[in-house]
Write a protein that holds these residues in place. Structure first.
Motif, PDB file in Angstrom:
ATOM      1  N   THR A 120      16.421  -9.370 -12.946  1.00  0.00           N
ATOM      2  CA  THR A 120      15.494  -8.313 -13.387  1.00  0.00           C
ATOM      3  C   THR A 120      16.264  -7.251 -14.173  1.00  0.00           C
ATOM      4  OG1 THR A 120      14.009  -6.538 -12.675  1.00  0.00           O
ATOM      5  CG2 THR A 120      15.762  -7.117 -11.147  1.00  0.00           C
ATOM      6  N   GLY A 177       4.416  -0.508  -3.248  1.00  0.00           N
ATOM      7  CA  GLY A 177       4.332  -1.968  -3.179  1.00  0.00           C
ATOM      8  C   GLY A 177       5.226  -2.625  -2.132  1.00  0.00           C
ATOM      9  N   LYS A 222      15.328  -4.183 -14.204  1.00  0.00           N
ATOM     10  CA  LYS A 222      15.011  -2.876 -13.587  1.00  0.00           C
ATOM     11  C   LYS A 222      16.271  -2.206 -13.025  1.00  0.00           C
ATOM     12  CE  LYS A 222      10.252  -3.940 -12.366  1.00  0.00           C
ATOM     13  NZ  LYS A 222       9.273  -4.137 -11.296  1.00  0.00           N
ATOM     14  N   ASN A 256      10.272 -11.546  -5.106  1.00  0.00           N
ATOM     15  CA  ASN A 256      10.950 -10.243  -5.224  1.00  0.00           C
ATOM     16  C   ASN A 256      11.960  -9.926  -4.117  1.00  0.00           C
ATOM     17  OD1 ASN A 256       9.580  -9.513  -7.614  1.00  0.00           O
ATOM     18  ND2 ASN A 256       7.779  -8.968  -6.395  1.00  0.00           N
ATOM     19  N   SER A 277      11.132  -3.717  -6.497  1.00  0.00           N
ATOM     20  CA  SER A 277       9.877  -2.976  -6.324  1.00  0.00           C
ATOM     21  C   SER A 277       9.265  -2.723  -7.698  1.00  0.00           C
ATOM     22  CB  SER A 277      10.133  -1.653  -5.605  1.00  0.00           C
ATOM     23  OG  SER A 277      10.679  -0.709  -6.506  1.00  0.00           O
ATOM     24  N   GLU A 278       8.112  -2.041  -7.707  1.00  0.00           N
ATOM     25  CA  GLU A 278       7.469  -1.749  -8.999  1.00  0.00           C
ATOM     26  C   GLU A 278       8.359  -0.857  -9.862  1.00  0.00           C
ATOM     27  OE1 GLU A 278       3.614  -0.102  -8.040  1.00  0.00           O
ATOM     28  OE2 GLU A 278       3.124  -1.897  -6.866  1.00  0.00           O
ATOM     29  N   SER A 279       9.097   0.045  -9.211  1.00  0.00           N
ATOM     30  CA  SER A 279       9.846   1.033  -9.996  1.00  0.00           C
ATOM     31  C   SER A 279      11.346   0.745 -10.119  1.00  0.00           C
ATOM     32  CB  SER A 279       9.655   2.414  -9.358  1.00  0.00           C
ATOM     33  OG  SER A 279       9.962   2.332  -7.991  1.00  0.00           O
TER      34      SER A 279
END
Ligand code: ZN
Length: 313
Positions: free
Chosen positions: A94, A175, A96, A40, A67-69
């Motif tokens: 990603t 995280g 995201k 990540n 990150s997670e979000s």
């Protein structure tokens, strides 16, 4: 195994792992390389040469953390098109959204893409000194970046970071443990580090240059730059994502940045002690750093700038 050998081996393993996920992307004519540093955590490496219509003023090294979000982007690119190119390359890794931008400095490629991301809801952060530098030098820089990037300047609207911190601050992101560390003047009037203490990865911005000779400009403070680098030594990172060049080790960063700054300071001091004038500093033999790119173009200007600064110390 001695401690030194262990850390060399550890670094070698990290770099081997990163090379496995290395690739080059051509986005709208701008060549950017992505290198994975840890799960990540990525760097995006732009070209080392001057800003141009082709490179969209993304002639620097960037980074991102998933990150997670969402995605935390370190530095937002030198133009609107440059920001889009960074987003495009992130989205090959990603889907995201980019939720946070952290600007490590006040130079164009660190923040001219901010507006593109804030329009989409991202938050922009930096240190108070970097934010002040952005506000003070933004419009002057915009004139020169616009000339150098030609038609690809279109739509760029430099927007200083919206939030600024004045002391070391840990970001509250699920995280991720991420610290924003102001280090004061160096290449520009205020630089900001991004530190991942658990991974020992540091995004140094323009406090560290590798592969090319660093530039000491009228906005730089070389004595403070040396101190800023010493703060990095205290952190003792395993990986440094520099402002320019590929991710590297503290040893190489020291060789290409710190040793050059201290060498130049010592050499210029000899000329000052001898009562020489500024033109004489072009005689300094800087050839031990001739392996660095753009050496010929900027070595004399660097020496002159150090002379000008030291005259007033
Ligand atoms: Zn730079």
């Amino acid at each position: 195994m001695k401690r030194n050998q262990y850390s060399v081996l550890k670094c070698a393993c990290i770099f081997l792992a990163s090379m496995l996920s290395f690739y080059v992307s051509m986005v709208k004519g701008s060549s950017l390389e992505v290198e994975q540093l840890a799960p990540n955590i990525y760097s995006v490496i732009g070209p080392l040469e001057q800003r141009s219509e082709l490179n969209l003023a993304n002639n620097a090294t960037f980074g991102f953390i998933i990150s997670e979000s969402g995605v935390i982007l370190i530095d937002s690119g030198g133009t609107l098109e440059g920001a889009k190119a960074l987003e495009e390359i992130i989205h090959t890794i990603t889907p995201k959204p980019i939720t946070h931008i952290i600007n490590t400095g006040g130079q164009d490629h660190r923040w001219f893409g901010n507006r593109y991301f804030t329009d989409k809801g991202a938050v922009t952060l930096t240190s108070t000194m970097t934010q002040a530098d952005q506000q003070q030098r933004g419009s002057l820089q915009a004139i020169s970046t616009a000339i150098l990037t030609g038609k690809n300047w279109s739509g760029t609207d430099p927007q200083a970071a919206q939030r600024a911190i004045s002391v070391d601050t840990t970001l509250d992101i699920p995280g991720i443990t991420l610290q924003i560390i102001p280090v004061g003047p160096a290449h520009t009037g205020g630089e900001t580090l991004v530190w991942l203490p658990q991974k020992k990865v540091l995004f140094s911005g323009d406090v560290v240059y590798v592969e090319r000779m660093l530039g000491i400009g009228s906005q730089s403070h070389h004595r403070e730059w040396i101190k800023a680098f010493e703060k990095i030594v205290e952190l003792n990172p395993d990986i440094i994502v520099p402002g320019h060049g590929h991710p590297t080790t503290l040893k190489i960063a020291t060789q290409d940045t710190y040793n050059y700054l201290t060498f130049l300071r010592n050499e210029v001091d000899k000329f000052l002690q001898a009562g020489e004038d500024i033109s004489s500093v072009n005689l300094i033999d800087q050839s031990r750093f001739s392996y660095l790119k753009v050496y010929e173009q900027i070595k004399n200007r660097n020496a002159q700038r150090v002379f000008e600064e030291m005259e007033w110390e």
